[in-house]
Scaffold this motif. Sequence first.
Motif, PDB file in Angstrom:
ATOM      1  N   SER A 245       0.842  -1.200   0.000  1.00 29.25           N
ATOM      2  CA  SER A 245       0.000   0.000   0.000  1.00 29.25           C
ATOM      3  C   SER A 245       0.877   1.250   0.000  1.00 29.25           C
ATOM      4  CB  SER A 245      -0.908  -0.007   1.234  1.00 29.25           C
ATOM      5  OG  SER A 245      -1.749   1.126   1.227  1.00 29.25           O
ATOM      6  N   ILE A 246       0.646   2.149  -0.970  1.00 29.96           N
ATOM      7  CA  ILE A 246       1.382   3.415  -1.020  1.00 29.96           C
ATOM      8  C   ILE A 246       0.385   4.556  -1.206  1.00 29.96           C
ATOM      9  CG2 ILE A 246       3.510   2.417  -1.960  1.00 29.96           C
ATOM     10  CD1 ILE A 246       2.683   3.433  -4.717  1.00 29.96           C
ATOM     11  N   ASN A 247       0.827   5.770  -0.895  1.00 29.13           N
ATOM     12  CA  ASN A 247       0.021   6.969  -1.148  1.00 29.13           C
ATOM     13  C   ASN A 247      -1.396   6.877  -0.566  1.00 29.13           C
ATOM     14  OD1 ASN A 247       0.276   9.572  -2.649  1.00 29.13           O
ATOM     15  ND2 ASN A 247      -1.614   8.853  -3.570  1.00 29.13           N
ATOM     16  N   ASP A 248      -1.467   6.563   0.723  1.00 23.12           N
ATOM     17  CA  ASP A 248      -2.751   6.563   1.424  1.00 23.12           C
ATOM     18  C   ASP A 248      -3.747   5.547   0.857  1.00 23.12           C
ATOM     19  OD1 ASP A 248      -4.499   7.414   3.423  1.00 23.12           O
ATOM     20  OD2 ASP A 248      -5.432   8.922   2.125  1.00 23.12           O
ATOM     21  N   GLY A 249      -3.251   4.343   0.521  1.00 21.77           N
ATOM     22  CA  GLY A 249      -4.201   3.286   0.175  1.00 21.77           C
ATOM     23  C   GLY A 249      -4.052   2.639  -1.182  1.00 21.77           C
ATOM     24  N   PHE A 250      -3.318   3.275  -2.128  1.00 24.59           N
ATOM     25  CA  PHE A 250      -3.182   2.693  -3.467  1.00 24.59           C
ATOM     26  C   PHE A 250      -2.457   1.357  -3.377  1.00 24.59           C
ATOM     27  CE2 PHE A 250      -0.763   2.761  -7.673  1.00 24.59           C
ATOM     28  CZ  PHE A 250      -1.830   2.241  -8.391  1.00 24.59           C
ATOM     29  N   GLN A 251      -3.086   0.289  -3.902  1.00 19.74           N
ATOM     30  CA  GLN A 251      -2.549  -1.063  -3.796  1.00 19.74           C
ATOM     31  C   GLN A 251      -1.776  -1.457  -5.048  1.00 19.74           C
ATOM     32  OE1 GLN A 251      -3.295  -3.470  -0.950  1.00 19.74           O
ATOM     33  NE2 GLN A 251      -3.464  -1.395  -0.151  1.00 19.74           N
ATOM     34  N   VAL A 252      -0.524  -1.900  -4.853  1.00 14.18           N
ATOM     35  CA  VAL A 252       0.257  -2.459  -5.957  1.00 14.18           C
ATOM     36  C   VAL A 252       0.717  -3.850  -5.538  1.00 14.18           C
ATOM     37  CG1 VAL A 252       1.057  -0.201  -6.733  1.00 14.18           C
ATOM     38  CG2 VAL A 252       2.482  -1.523  -5.181  1.00 14.18           C
ATOM     39  N   LEU A 253       0.894  -4.723  -6.512  1.00 14.74           N
ATOM     40  CA  LEU A 253       1.374  -6.074  -6.240  1.00 14.74           C
ATOM     41  C   LEU A 253       2.887  -6.082  -6.422  1.00 14.74           C
ATOM     42  CD1 LEU A 253       0.318  -9.031  -5.631  1.00 14.74           C
ATOM     43  CD2 LEU A 253       0.783  -9.451  -8.044  1.00 14.74           C
ATOM     44  N   LEU A 254       3.633  -6.327  -5.334  1.00 15.96           N
ATOM     45  CA  LEU A 254       5.094  -6.328  -5.379  1.00 15.96           C
ATOM     46  C   LEU A 254       5.603  -7.770  -5.439  1.00 15.96           C
ATOM     47  CD1 LEU A 254       7.659  -4.500  -5.182  1.00 15.96           C
ATOM     48  CD2 LEU A 254       7.626  -4.962  -2.720  1.00 15.96           C
ATOM     49  N   SER A 255       6.490  -8.059  -6.394  1.00 16.49           N
ATOM     50  CA  SER A 255       7.058  -9.405  -6.551  1.00 16.49           C
ATOM     51  C   SER A 255       8.564  -9.372  -6.374  1.00 16.49           C
ATOM     52  CB  SER A 255       6.725  -9.966  -7.935  1.00 16.49           C
ATOM     53  OG  SER A 255       5.329 -10.067  -8.115  1.00 16.49           O
ATOM     54  N   ASP A 256       9.074 -10.399  -5.679  1.00 15.93           N
ATOM     55  CA  ASP A 256      10.515 -10.578  -5.514  1.00 15.93           C
ATOM     56  C   ASP A 256      10.963 -11.621  -6.537  1.00 15.93           C
ATOM     57  OD1 ASP A 256      13.052 -10.399  -4.519  1.00 15.93           O
ATOM     58  OD2 ASP A 256      12.669 -11.484  -2.656  1.00 15.93           O
ATOM     59  N   THR A 257      12.196 -11.510  -7.043  1.00 18.76           N
ATOM     60  CA  THR A 257      12.651 -12.450  -8.078  1.00 18.76           C
ATOM     61  C   THR A 257      14.042 -12.980  -7.741  1.00 18.76           C
ATOM     62  OG1 THR A 257      13.671 -10.704  -9.415  1.00 18.76           O
ATOM     63  CG2 THR A 257      11.370 -11.242  -9.891  1.00 18.76           C
ATOM     64  N   VAL A 258      14.434 -14.042  -8.452  1.00 18.53           N
ATOM     65  CA  VAL A 258      15.773 -14.610  -8.287  1.00 18.53           C
ATOM     66  C   VAL A 258      16.811 -13.603  -8.769  1.00 18.53           C
ATOM     67  CG1 VAL A 258      15.729 -15.718 -10.570  1.00 18.53           C
ATOM     68  CG2 VAL A 258      17.217 -16.645  -8.793  1.00 18.53           C
ATOM     69  N   PRO A 346      14.818   3.457   8.517  1.00 16.11           N
ATOM     70  CA  PRO A 346      13.354   3.631   8.434  1.00 16.11           C
ATOM     71  C   PRO A 346      12.933   4.803   7.541  1.00 16.11           C
ATOM     72  CG  PRO A 346      14.020   3.223  10.706  1.00 16.11           C
ATOM     73  CD  PRO A 346      15.280   3.413   9.915  1.00 16.11           C
ATOM     74  N   ASP A 347      13.696   5.900   7.582  1.00 14.19           N
ATOM     75  CA  ASP A 347      13.348   7.059   6.750  1.00 14.19           C
ATOM     76  C   ASP A 347      13.438   6.723   5.265  1.00 14.19           C
ATOM     77  OD1 ASP A 347      12.876   8.565   8.956  1.00 14.19           O
ATOM     78  OD2 ASP A 347      14.795   9.641   8.919  1.00 14.19           O
ATOM     79  N   ASP A 348      14.370   5.829   4.922  1.00 18.97           N
ATOM     80  CA  ASP A 348      14.543   5.461   3.513  1.00 18.97           C
ATOM     81  C   ASP A 348      13.385   4.598   3.010  1.00 18.97           C
ATOM     82  OD1 ASP A 348      16.825   6.895   3.456  1.00 18.97           O
ATOM     83  OD2 ASP A 348      18.207   5.209   3.240  1.00 18.97           O
ATOM     84  N   ILE A 349      12.751   3.866   3.915  1.00 20.12           N
ATOM     85  CA  ILE A 349      11.584   3.052   3.532  1.00 20.12           C
ATOM     86  C   ILE A 349      10.453   3.989   3.099  1.00 20.12           C
ATOM     87  CG2 ILE A 349       9.861   1.382   4.337  1.00 20.12           C
ATOM     88  CD1 ILE A 349      12.147   0.463   6.342  1.00 20.12           C
ATOM     89  N   LYS A 350      10.251   5.062   3.874  1.00 19.40           N
ATOM     90  CA  LYS A 350       9.247   6.068   3.502  1.00 19.40           C
ATOM     91  C   LYS A 350       9.645   6.744   2.188  1.00 19.40           C
ATOM     92  CE  LYS A 350       8.205   7.139   8.345  1.00 19.40           C
ATOM     93  NZ  LYS A 350       8.400   8.162   9.406  1.00 19.40           N
ATOM     94  N   GLU A 351      10.954   7.015   2.041  1.00 24.38           N
ATOM     95  CA  GLU A 351      11.469   7.669   0.835  1.00 24.38           C
ATOM     96  C   GLU A 351      11.210   6.815  -0.403  1.00 24.38           C
ATOM     97  OE1 GLU A 351      13.836   9.922  -1.933  1.00 24.38           O
ATOM     98  OE2 GLU A 351      12.791  10.454  -0.086  1.00 24.38           O
ATOM     99  N   VAL A 352      11.421   5.497  -0.285  1.00 34.18           N
ATOM    100  CA  VAL A 352      11.218   4.601  -1.426  1.00 34.18           C
ATOM    101  C   VAL A 352       9.739   4.531  -1.798  1.00 34.18           C
ATOM    102  CG1 VAL A 352      11.338   2.184  -2.194  1.00 34.18           C
ATOM    103  CG2 VAL A 352      13.315   3.251  -1.092  1.00 34.18           C
ATOM    104  N   LYS A 353       8.878   4.454  -0.801  1.00 37.94           N
ATOM    105  CA  LYS A 353       7.436   4.430  -1.084  1.00 37.94           C
ATOM    106  C   LYS A 353       7.000   5.718  -1.783  1.00 37.94           C
ATOM    107  CE  LYS A 353       5.729   1.185   2.397  1.00 37.94           C
ATOM    108  NZ  LYS A 353       4.757   0.953   3.479  1.00 37.94           N
ATOM    109  N   ALA A 354       7.548   6.858  -1.318  1.00 37.62           N
ATOM    110  CA  ALA A 354       7.210   8.151  -1.939  1.00 37.62           C
ATOM    111  C   ALA A 354       7.757   8.217  -3.365  1.00 37.62           C
ATOM    112  CB  ALA A 354       7.779   9.297  -1.100  1.00 37.62           C
ATOM    113  N   ALA A 355       8.991   7.712  -3.561  1.00 36.85           N
ATOM    114  CA  ALA A 355       9.603   7.717  -4.894  1.00 36.85           C
ATOM    115  C   ALA A 355       8.824   6.814  -5.838  1.00 36.85           C
ATOM    116  CB  ALA A 355      11.059   7.244  -4.803  1.00 36.85           C
ATOM    117  N   LEU A 356       8.398   5.644  -5.328  1.00 35.90           N
ATOM    118  CA  LEU A 356       7.614   4.715  -6.150  1.00 35.90           C
ATOM    119  C   LEU A 356       6.282   5.347  -6.535  1.00 35.90           C
ATOM    120  CD1 LEU A 356       7.252   1.932  -7.428  1.00 35.90           C
ATOM    121  CD2 LEU A 356       6.403   1.100  -5.225  1.00 35.90           C
ATOM    122  N   SER A 357       5.666   6.027  -5.575  1.00 36.58           N
ATOM    123  CA  SER A 357       4.387   6.694  -5.823  1.00 36.58           C
ATOM    124  C   SER A 357       4.540   7.748  -6.928  1.00 36.58           C
ATOM    125  CB  SER A 357       3.875   7.349  -4.539  1.00 36.58           C
ATOM    126  OG  SER A 357       2.678   8.044  -4.769  1.00 36.58           O
TER     127      SER A 357
END
Length: 425
Positions: A245-258, A346-357
């Motif tokens: 969940s990013i930007n106050d609720g927008f749902q994206v499907l995140l996948s991890d890969t080899v 922790p601040d970078d986690i918020k930064e990445v979500k904001a950058a992704l948004s």
Amino acid sequence: MNETKKEQERVIILSVQVKSGDKFEFTESLSEIVSLCETAGLEVVETFVQPRDRADTKTYLGKGRIEEIVELKDREDIEFDVVIVNDELTTSQSKHLAEICGEKVIDRTQLILDIFAQRARSREGQLQVELAQNEYLLPRLAGHGISLSRLGGGIGTRGPGETKLETNRRHIRSRIHDIKGQLDEIKKHRSRYRENRKRNQVFQVALVGYTNAGKSSWFNQLTDSETYEENLLFATLDPKSKMLSINDGFQVLLSDTVGFIQHLPTHLVEAFSSTLEEAKYADVLIHVVDRSHPNYKGHIETVNELLKSLDMADIPVLTLLNKKDLVEKDLIEETFDTRYVSSRHPDDIKEVKAALSAFIKSLLVHYELSVSSDDGKTISQLKHETLVESVDFDETNEIYTVNGYASEDSGLVHRTAEKREKHDE
């Protein structure tokens, strides 16, 4: 009851340094094979490097050098159970090396396959490993001799057994056909899931990058998951997906890969193409780079080349220069599509979500909708399925004005607009 602890297999590494080749790339490759051995649970006792114009067609290193190594073993100067070669061997090279050394001989590809065999947990992953092992071994059966007869346990033996390989090629071809059929069924099943997600307007994001760059760490941090993560090559093999969940609720499907790796054999990439299937159909790729690695630029090139070979070069990419906490000097390399981060901050986690948004927003189209005050369900859906920027309430008309971004063919946005038009009529 006493348990006998299994002893680590002791290995030596053989590597030809081609005189015309890139020295830095060779050093990197040698460091990588040592890390691969560590990941496989092996003890590296010695590394032998020989500068040559090219590898010997029969014995890989020169025959004299191999005999010197055998003499060292006979004098008990070194002890080893397995010979690991930092290249892909021909059948002839494998045969002659095994005859001279009198021990198992495993090349780089077999080592990677063995690690995959150790780490595959899902049915799909296990099938892919078996397929790659069989496809690798089938053309190499003739004359393997001692290298196959010594498959009694340990490294390189988690695949098909010696008797089956030597006496029944038809069985192997039949098994390859059978595995491909099963993997096709899994692909079809995943394809149906993808079609459902597409109909439901689910935005897809996939993490890609060189092995051990930190993809699983970011997957865990962004989705609050507990995916296996360790400072080893190929720590993640099986594909995993989870809603983010990013930007106050927008749902994206995140996948991890080899993870990707340099000089990855073509048939291995092909065998694991369905592991990368989620990434192949993603709307956005997050390329995680270990910025602390001395060859991080080479890793970026390797990943980009593999993405190109997998027809994924046109997917928009957000780059995370990861592990900044391990880089001594401050480096300013940030742009709109590049962030300098650490999954430990922790601040970078918020930064990445904001950058992704912001990155996703740049790929969508703007909309403005009017929604009546008694239609909270639609506002909730818009927050969930689109990137909502603002929701303003007009008390005079008792109408919410929603501004946001959505895909051009968003059914929800079109239906909401049509509903309002009918109401205004």
